[in-house]
Design a protein around this motif. Structure first.
Motif, PDB file in Angstrom:
ATOM      1  N   PRO A  44     -25.881  10.845   0.509  1.00 18.02           N
ATOM      2  CA  PRO A  44     -26.013   9.401   0.597  1.00 18.02           C
ATOM      3  C   PRO A  44     -24.829   8.838   1.366  1.00 18.02           C
ATOM      4  N   ASN A  45     -25.000   7.619   1.920  1.00 17.57           N
ATOM      5  CA  ASN A  45     -23.940   6.999   2.691  1.00 17.57           C
ATOM      6  C   ASN A  45     -23.421   7.951   3.762  1.00 17.57           C
ATOM      7  N   ALA A  46     -24.348   8.411   4.602  1.00 19.95           N
ATOM      8  CA  ALA A  46     -24.019   9.487   5.537  1.00 19.95           C
ATOM      9  C   ALA A  46     -22.893   9.115   6.484  1.00 19.95           C
ATOM     10  N   ALA A  47     -22.862   7.863   6.947  1.00 22.33           N
ATOM     11  CA  ALA A  47     -21.808   7.474   7.874  1.00 22.33           C
ATOM     12  C   ALA A  47     -20.444   7.492   7.194  1.00 22.33           C
ATOM     13  N   ASP A  48     -20.420   7.141   5.900  1.00 21.50           N
ATOM     14  CA  ASP A  48     -19.158   7.163   5.163  1.00 21.50           C
ATOM     15  C   ASP A  48     -18.685   8.601   4.936  1.00 21.50           C
ATOM     16  N   ILE A  53     -15.359  13.491   6.848  1.00 25.42           N
ATOM     17  CA  ILE A  53     -15.331  14.759   7.582  1.00 25.42           C
ATOM     18  C   ILE A  53     -14.417  14.667   8.789  1.00 25.42           C
ATOM     19  N   GLU A  54     -14.455  13.554   9.514  1.00 17.94           N
ATOM     20  CA  GLU A  54     -13.573  13.401  10.673  1.00 17.94           C
ATOM     21  C   GLU A  54     -12.114  13.387  10.240  1.00 17.94           C
ATOM     22  N   ILE A  55     -11.825  12.732   9.142  1.00 18.20           N
ATOM     23  CA  ILE A  55     -10.453  12.720   8.611  1.00 18.20           C
ATOM     24  C   ILE A  55     -10.024  14.132   8.250  1.00 18.20           C
ATOM     25  N   ALA A  56     -10.915  14.873   7.621  1.00 17.76           N
ATOM     26  CA  ALA A  56     -10.592  16.257   7.258  1.00 17.76           C
ATOM     27  C   ALA A  56     -10.293  17.086   8.502  1.00 17.76           C
ATOM     28  N   ARG A  57     -11.098  16.934   9.541  1.00 20.41           N
ATOM     29  CA  ARG A  57     -10.873  17.705  10.763  1.00 20.41           C
ATOM     30  C   ARG A  57      -9.487  17.443  11.336  1.00 20.41           C
ATOM     31  N   VAL A  58      -9.136  16.175  11.466  1.00 20.80           N
ATOM     32  CA  VAL A  58      -7.845  15.832  12.070  1.00 20.80           C
ATOM     33  C   VAL A  58      -6.694  16.376  11.236  1.00 20.80           C
ATOM     34  N   ARG A 338     -10.955   8.021  13.790  1.00 16.17           N
ATOM     35  CA  ARG A 338     -11.377   7.880  15.180  1.00 16.17           C
ATOM     36  C   ARG A 338     -10.774   8.929  16.099  1.00 16.17           C
ATOM     37  N   HIS A 339      -9.808   9.698  15.574  1.00 17.05           N
ATOM     38  CA  HIS A 339      -9.234  10.794  16.366  1.00 17.05           C
ATOM     39  C   HIS A 339      -9.910  12.129  16.073  1.00 17.05           C
ATOM     40  N   GLY A 340     -11.036  12.100  15.376  1.00 10.53           N
ATOM     41  CA  GLY A 340     -11.745  13.341  15.087  1.00 10.53           C
ATOM     42  C   GLY A 340     -12.155  14.085  16.336  1.00 10.53           C
ATOM     43  N   ASN A 341     -12.427  13.349  17.426  1.00  8.96           N
ATOM     44  CA  ASN A 341     -12.829  13.996  18.677  1.00  8.96           C
ATOM     45  C   ASN A 341     -11.678  14.708  19.368  1.00  8.96           C
ATOM     46  N   PHE A 342     -10.471  14.528  18.849  1.00  8.23           N
ATOM     47  CA  PHE A 342      -9.287  15.201  19.388  1.00  8.23           C
ATOM     48  C   PHE A 342      -9.000  16.504  18.655  1.00  8.23           C
ATOM     49  N   ALA A 343      -9.623  16.715  17.504  1.00  7.54           N
ATOM     50  CA  ALA A 343      -9.255  17.837  16.640  1.00  7.54           C
ATOM     51  C   ALA A 343      -9.472  19.189  17.324  1.00  7.54           C
ATOM     52  N   ILE A 412     -13.680  12.102  23.823  1.00  8.52           N
ATOM     53  CA  ILE A 412     -12.565  11.397  23.173  1.00  8.52           C
ATOM     54  C   ILE A 412     -12.753   9.881  23.251  1.00  8.52           C
ATOM     55  N   ARG A 413     -13.598   9.398  24.181  1.00  4.87           N
ATOM     56  CA  ARG A 413     -13.796   7.964  24.322  1.00  4.87           C
ATOM     57  C   ARG A 413     -14.842   7.428  23.358  1.00  4.87           C
ATOM     58  N   ALA A 414     -15.656   8.306  22.799  1.00  7.31           N
ATOM     59  CA  ALA A 414     -16.756   7.876  21.942  1.00  7.31           C
ATOM     60  C   ALA A 414     -16.324   7.860  20.490  1.00  7.31           C
ATOM     61  N   PRO A 415     -16.924   7.028  19.650  1.00  5.21           N
ATOM     62  CA  PRO A 415     -16.607   7.047  18.216  1.00  5.21           C
ATOM     63  C   PRO A 415     -16.915   8.416  17.628  1.00  5.21           C
ATOM     64  N   SER A 416     -16.021   8.891  16.797  1.00  6.65           N
ATOM     65  CA  SER A 416     -16.227  10.190  16.171  1.00  6.65           C
ATOM     66  C   SER A 416     -17.336  10.108  15.148  1.00  6.65           C
ATOM     67  N   ARG A 417     -18.133  11.140  15.086  1.00  8.69           N
ATOM     68  CA  ARG A 417     -19.141  11.244  14.019  1.00  8.69           C
ATOM     69  C   ARG A 417     -19.362  12.713  13.728  1.00  8.69           C
ATOM     70  N   ALA A 418     -19.592  13.027  12.476  1.00  5.51           N
ATOM     71  CA  ALA A 418     -19.762  14.427  12.078  1.00  5.51           C
ATOM     72  C   ALA A 418     -21.086  14.951  12.572  1.00  5.51           C
TER      73      ALA A 418
END
Length: 418
Positions: A44-48, A53-58, A338-343, A412-418
């Motif tokens: 549930p609340n997939a975007a949240d 997940i992005e925070i975990a990656r970074v 938002r830095h998940g794409n940098f991980a 890196i320019r796009a919003p991060s999403r799992a």
């Protein structure tokens, strides 16, 4: 452990839904609307959850940068043993080893997340979905692995040809003076041995796990607990199943997939997270102190210490996941997420970069005290992350497509999403 519906529907992406994040972190959840139309075990609340997940990656990849700092000069005693009792800088040795053991949970948690994400498809036509995902992982995992290791090998050969940089080249995963043809093949392709940029062992094992995903799927559908028992037994016994470098990746990947398909998601609240972190830190400190308590060179001791170190990791996975949930509930969490794409790019570039930064900064050290050694430790990691981030921004500005490829398909320019 939160129990979810077997076939809940897709959750609508949240836009600044801080309240939902706080409910997520506290252990509450809501059933998504439209149940029965989404993938099995979808959270549930997939975007949240995606933000978590992005925070975990970074944070976990930054943890790997700390981990790969390695031994503190000038003694160069491996922190993998624990604190060095003979070191005149025991405090620095203790801290370095403690941070290293703490982030031993990074690969298991990243593998678990990968398994959870990989199996987010419906059960009606699994084989086409598996084929699509396997093809996608060739582009996002193995192709960048080959390109990055080719770049590192060419750079290493150039440095070696100058006769300089011996302190750096001998830390790499190839002996250029005695390497045969297969050593060069593995340096780039990681077929039977670690690649030249050794951190890519994880990417290689993750890709191999993906290639075996049809077998994992059959096990998950027909004998889920038997599969967990086999992979878990191999992991506990430190048997790498012949084809893997470490059994952590397939085992925790399988656990993530099993959790998704069974409809379970660990959601420790504030109290549970505090208890898990306290327990994990206590275990880490105990393991770091082992050389002060036992003879680590005695026969059989190394095996038991390795076993104890592995046994800590599930606790670390839950503790770190709980911390990421708590961070995701904070108002400032988007700054991290938002830095998940940098991980992936940081993971790819941080070694041998940190080894070079470490050597350069060592010459600037005014004195060899615990305080200055720890400052060198922190500065080496910070400079490595900043240089990698600067390189990422520069490449993305010059060629967005090139950056996206080098970053495992993440723009890196796009919003991060799992």
């Amino acid at each position: 452990m939160t129990r979810m519906p077997k076939h809940p529907g897709e959750a609508a992406p949240s836009r600044g839904n801080g309240a939902a994040l706080r409910r997520l972190a506290s252990g509450e959840w809501h059933q998504a609307r439209g149940a029965g139309h989404g993938p099995p075990g979808h959270a549930p609340n997939a975007a949240d959850l995606s933000r978590t997940i992005e925070i975990a990656r970074v944070l976990l990849v930054i943890g790997l940068v700390f981990l790969h700092y390695g031994a503190i000069p000038p003694g160069w005693v491996s922190p993998f043993r624990g604190v060095d009792p003979a070191s005149p800088h025991r405090v620095a040795s203790f801290v370095n080893s403690a941070v290293l053991f703490f982030f031993f949970s990074a690969v298991p948690l990243l593998s678990t997340i990968s398994g959870w994400l990989f199996f987010r498809f419906g059960e009606d036509r699994p084989w086409p979905a598996l084929r699509r995902r396997m093809r996608a992982r060739v582009r996002s995992l193995y192709a960048p692995l080959v390109v990055w290791n080719t770049i590192f090998l060419l750079a290493l050969l150039a440095v070696h040809a100058t006769g300089e940089g011996a302190s750096l080249t001998r830390q790499m995963n190839i002996d250029l003076g005695h390497a045969d043809a297969m050593a060069y093949v593995n340096a780039v392709l990681a077929l039977t041995d670690h690649p030249v940029a050794f951190q890519f062992w994880f990417v290689r094992d993750l890709f191999l796990t993906v290639l075996l995903s049809p077998l994992l799927w059959l096990s998950l559908r027909q004998a889920p607990w038997l599969g967990a028992l086999v992979l878990g037994g191999a992991w506990v016994m430190d048997w790498n199943l012949v084809v893997f470098f470490r059994a952590d990746v397939p085992f925790f990947f399988y656990l993530g997939a099993l959790a998704r398909l069974r409809g379970y998601l660990p959601m420790p609240g504030r109290g549970a997270t505090s208890a898990l972190v306290t327990l994990y830190v206590a275990l880490v400190l105990l393991r770091v102190s082992a050389p002060l308590l036992v003879d680590v060179d005695a026969p059989g001791t190394a095996w038991w210490l390795d076993f104890a170190t592995r046994a800590m990791r599930p606790v670390g996975v839950l503790a770190c996941w709980g911390v990421c949930l708590r961070i995701a509930a904070a108002s400032w969490s988007g700054t991290v997420a938002r830095h998940g794409n940098f991980a992936f790019f940081l993971h790819a570039t941080h070694y041998p970069l940190i080894a070079a930064v470490k050597l350069v900064l060592w010459h600037l050290l005014p004195s060899e005290t615990d305080a200055w050694l720890l400052a060198h430790y922190a500065a080496s990691v910070a400079v490595t992350v900043l240089l990698s981030f600067g390189a990422a921004k520069s490449i993305a500005a010059a060629s967005p497509g090139l950056y996206t490829f080098l970053a495992g398909g993440r723009d890196i320019r796009a919003p991060s999403r799992a």
